[in-house]
Design an enzyme around this catalytic site. Structure first.
Site, PDB file in Angstrom:
ATOM      1  CE  LYS A 104      27.761 -31.454  22.409  1.00  0.00           C
ATOM      2  NZ  LYS A 104      27.446 -32.134  21.115  1.00  0.00           N
ATOM      3  CB  THR A 112      21.254 -24.502  16.591  1.00  0.00           C
ATOM      4  OG1 THR A 112      20.005 -25.026  17.092  1.00  0.00           O
ATOM      5  CG2 THR A 112      21.405 -23.038  16.969  1.00  0.00           C
ATOM      6  N   GLY A 170      22.428 -29.461  13.633  1.00  0.00           N
ATOM      7  CA  GLY A 170      23.713 -30.052  13.280  1.00  0.00           C
ATOM      8  C   GLY A 170      24.911 -29.459  14.002  1.00  0.00           C
ATOM      9  CB  THR A 171      25.309 -26.986  16.765  1.00  0.00           C
ATOM     10  OG1 THR A 171      24.284 -27.599  17.521  1.00  0.00           O
ATOM     11  CG2 THR A 171      24.816 -25.705  16.139  1.00  0.00           C
ATOM     12  N   GLY A 172      26.102 -29.973  17.034  1.00  0.00           N
ATOM     13  CA  GLY A 172      26.926 -30.938  17.764  1.00  0.00           C
ATOM     14  C   GLY A 172      27.764 -31.794  16.838  1.00  0.00           C
ATOM     15  CB  CYS A 173      26.950 -33.353  13.571  1.00  0.00           C
ATOM     16  SG  CYS A 173      25.388 -34.097  14.033  1.00  0.00           S
TER      17      CYS A 173
HETATM   18  N1  LIG Z   1      22.740 -20.112  20.135  1.00  0.00           N
HETATM   19  C1  LIG Z   1      24.042 -20.436  20.230  1.00  0.00           C
HETATM   20  N2  LIG Z   1      24.984 -19.479  20.083  1.00  0.00           N
HETATM   21  C2  LIG Z   1      26.302 -19.770  20.161  1.00  0.00           C
HETATM   22  N3  LIG Z   1      26.774 -21.010  20.383  1.00  0.00           N
HETATM   23  C3  LIG Z   1      25.864 -21.999  20.538  1.00  0.00           C
HETATM   24  C4  LIG Z   1      24.467 -21.777  20.472  1.00  0.00           C
HETATM   25  N4  LIG Z   1      23.829 -22.987  20.672  1.00  0.00           N
HETATM   26  C5  LIG Z   1      24.798 -23.911  20.838  1.00  0.00           C
HETATM   27  N5  LIG Z   1      26.014 -23.316  20.789  1.00  0.00           N
HETATM   28  C6  LIG Z   1      27.319 -23.979  20.882  1.00  0.00           C
HETATM   29  O1  LIG Z   1      27.308 -24.980  19.868  1.00  0.00           O
HETATM   30  C7  LIG Z   1      27.999 -26.160  20.314  1.00  0.00           C
HETATM   31  C8  LIG Z   1      27.013 -27.343  20.341  1.00  0.00           C
HETATM   32  O2  LIG Z   1      26.365 -27.317  21.577  1.00  0.00           O
HETATM   33  P1  LIG Z   1      24.904 -27.959  21.799  1.00  0.00           P
HETATM   34  O3  LIG Z   1      23.957 -27.265  20.921  1.00  0.00           O
HETATM   35  O4  LIG Z   1      24.667 -27.960  23.257  1.00  0.00           O
HETATM   36  O5  LIG Z   1      25.132 -29.456  21.301  1.00  0.00           O
HETATM   37  P2  LIG Z   1      24.129 -30.342  20.435  1.00  0.00           P
HETATM   38  O6  LIG Z   1      24.075 -29.693  19.107  1.00  0.00           O
HETATM   39  O7  LIG Z   1      24.795 -31.687  20.421  1.00  0.00           O
HETATM   40  O8  LIG Z   1      22.821 -30.327  21.147  1.00  0.00           O
HETATM   41  C9  LIG Z   1      28.567 -25.783  21.687  1.00  0.00           C
HETATM   42  O9  LIG Z   1      29.848 -25.193  21.533  1.00  0.00           O
HETATM   43  C10 LIG Z   1      27.581 -24.725  22.176  1.00  0.00           C
HETATM   44  O10 LIG Z   1      28.147 -23.877  23.176  1.00  0.00           O
HETATM   45  C1  LIG Z   2      22.005 -38.911  11.553  1.00  0.00           C
HETATM   46  C2  LIG Z   2      21.956 -37.815  12.587  1.00  0.00           C
HETATM   47  N1  LIG Z   2      22.979 -37.673  13.449  1.00  0.00           N
HETATM   48  C3  LIG Z   2      22.942 -36.689  14.377  1.00  0.00           C
HETATM   49  C4  LIG Z   2      21.853 -35.841  14.476  1.00  0.00           C
HETATM   50  C5  LIG Z   2      21.789 -34.756  15.516  1.00  0.00           C
HETATM   51  O1  LIG Z   2      21.517 -33.622  14.858  1.00  0.00           O
HETATM   52  P1  LIG Z   2      20.701 -32.457  15.601  1.00  0.00           P
HETATM   53  O2  LIG Z   2      20.375 -32.903  16.975  1.00  0.00           O
HETATM   54  O3  LIG Z   2      19.623 -31.968  14.785  1.00  0.00           O
HETATM   55  O4  LIG Z   2      21.747 -31.438  15.687  1.00  0.00           O
HETATM   56  P2  LIG Z   2      22.852 -31.403  16.738  1.00  0.00           P
HETATM   57  O5  LIG Z   2      22.355 -32.147  17.920  1.00  0.00           O
HETATM   58  O6  LIG Z   2      24.017 -32.034  16.102  1.00  0.00           O
HETATM   59  O7  LIG Z   2      22.998 -29.944  16.953  1.00  0.00           O
HETATM   60  C6  LIG Z   2      20.815 -36.022  13.542  1.00  0.00           C
HETATM   61  N2  LIG Z   2      19.726 -35.194  13.580  1.00  0.00           N
HETATM   62  N3  LIG Z   2      20.881 -37.001  12.613  1.00  0.00           N
END
Ligand SMILES: Nc1ncnc2c1ncn2[C@@H]1O[C@H](COP(=O)(O)OP(=O)(O)O)[C@@H](O)[C@H]1O
Ligand SMILES: Cc1ncc(COP(=O)(O)OP(=O)(O)O)c(N)n1
Length: 273
Positions: free
Chosen positions: A176, A207, A209-212
């Site tokens: 990602k 953002t 919780g986006t990854g979850c």
């Molecule tokens: N500002 C943003 N605008 C649009 N898409 C985003 C933005 N930030 C993250 N994404 C997308 O959200 C998803 C989660 O990516 P990311 O944020 O890298 O993961 P995580 O939340 O685990 O750190 C991916 O599809 C990424 O391309």
């Molecule tokens: C219990 C728990 N699981 C996962 C996360 C990760 O959340 P966060 O990093 O804030 O958001 P994303 O990485 O999913 O975008 C968490 N904080 N708590």
């Protein structure tokens, strides 16, 4: 598709509602997937960070898993925060009893910067849990840890995805790109083809919780028998909508909006393979 499709999330909690189990269940519900959940750790956190964590006793995690696996059909599994090696050993054992696609969100650090998994657990995850996954969905820092590679460009992302498949035996890896600059592009390598999923980067700090949310959406679509590349495309549209309409809530990074998908109809995702 006759029977209702279900998905099981195995993760930690987020009482502020934006990440973890709470984000997963909201996502499943919005995608009309029956959501089930096993809690690994209770995490006292909000949009500004983590203040304390209580890990569930292993016996309690095992009892939760048995209660679900023995009784409920499970069409997909998603794991998030698994904080220790003993927890992972238990989950590896239990996953052998579940015949369903498995999405791993290798949660290591919260957006706030707080560690969510210990060092022994990180190493065990890499060696023993990764090979069981249908798709692993690391962000850039998580992919750098898992591969030992430096990832600063889109080509690096592709290389990391290929590395995870060839070196750790995952069926597929989705790197990602949220932590890079420019368009929000992710790369999926499934052992045969490289797929890219690009959306316009949205200028927001909200953002949490986006990854979850993204991983839970992939699990929901896999549970509905979508092929992986299409499941990722649909999930990308879901998480992009969730970010587009994310909430200005809390004093830190606000949470994504899990019902945005009902309102954001035009979500331009460029899928190339
Ligand atoms: N500002 C943003 N605008 C649009 N898409 C985003 C933005 N930030 C993250 N994404 C997308 O959200 C998803 C989660 O990516 P990311 O944020 O890298 O993961 P995580 O939340 O685990 O750190 C991916 O599809 C990424 O391309
Ligand atoms: C219990 C728990 N699981 C996962 C996360 C990760 O959340 P966060 O990093 O804030 O958001 P994303 O990485 O999913 O975008 C968490 N904080 N708590």
């Amino acid at each position: 598709m006759s029977q209702v499709r279900s998905a099981l999330t195995i993760a930690g909690t987020d009482p502020s509602g934006g990440a973890g189990i709470q984000a997963d269940l909201k996502t499943f519900q919005e995608l009309k997937t029956y959501g089930m959940s096993v809690i690994t750790s209770v995490v006292a956190q909000n949009t500004t960070g983590v203040r304390s964590v209580e890990h569930m006793p292993l016996s309690m995690i095992e009892d939760q898993l048995d209660a679900v696996i023995e009784d409920m059909p499970t069409h997909a599994v998603k794991t998030g925060m698994i904080a220790s090696k003993p927890m992972m050993e238990l989950i590896v054992k239990k996953l052998e009893q579940v015949d369903a696609p498995y999405v791993m969100d290798p949660v290591m650090v919260a957006t706030s910067g707080d560690d969510l998994i210990d060092k022994e657990g990180r190493n065990f995850l890499r060696q023993y849990l990764l090979p069981l996954t249908t798709v692993v969905t690391p962000n850039i820092p998580e992919a750098e840890f898992l591969t030992g590679l430096s990832i600063t460009t889109e080509e690096d992302m592709k290389g990391a995805a290929e590395y995870l498949v060839h070196e750790y035996g995952v069926d597929a890896a989705l790197i990602k790109g949220g932590h890079l600059k420019g368009q929000a592009i992710d790369f999926l390598y499934d052992g045969k083809q490289m797929h890219s999923y690009a959306a316009e980067r949205i200028d927001t700090k909200n953002t949490h919780g986006t990854g979850c949310t993204y991983a839970a959406a992939i699990a929901a679509y896999l549970g509905k028998d979508y092929p992986l590349p299409e499941a990722v495309k649909q999930a990308k549209a879901f998480v992009t909508a969730a970010i587009t309409k994310s909430f200005e809530l809390g004093k830190g990074n606000g949470p994504t909006n899990h019902w945005a998908v009902r309102e954001v109809t035009e979500r331009k995702i460029t899928h190339e393979s």
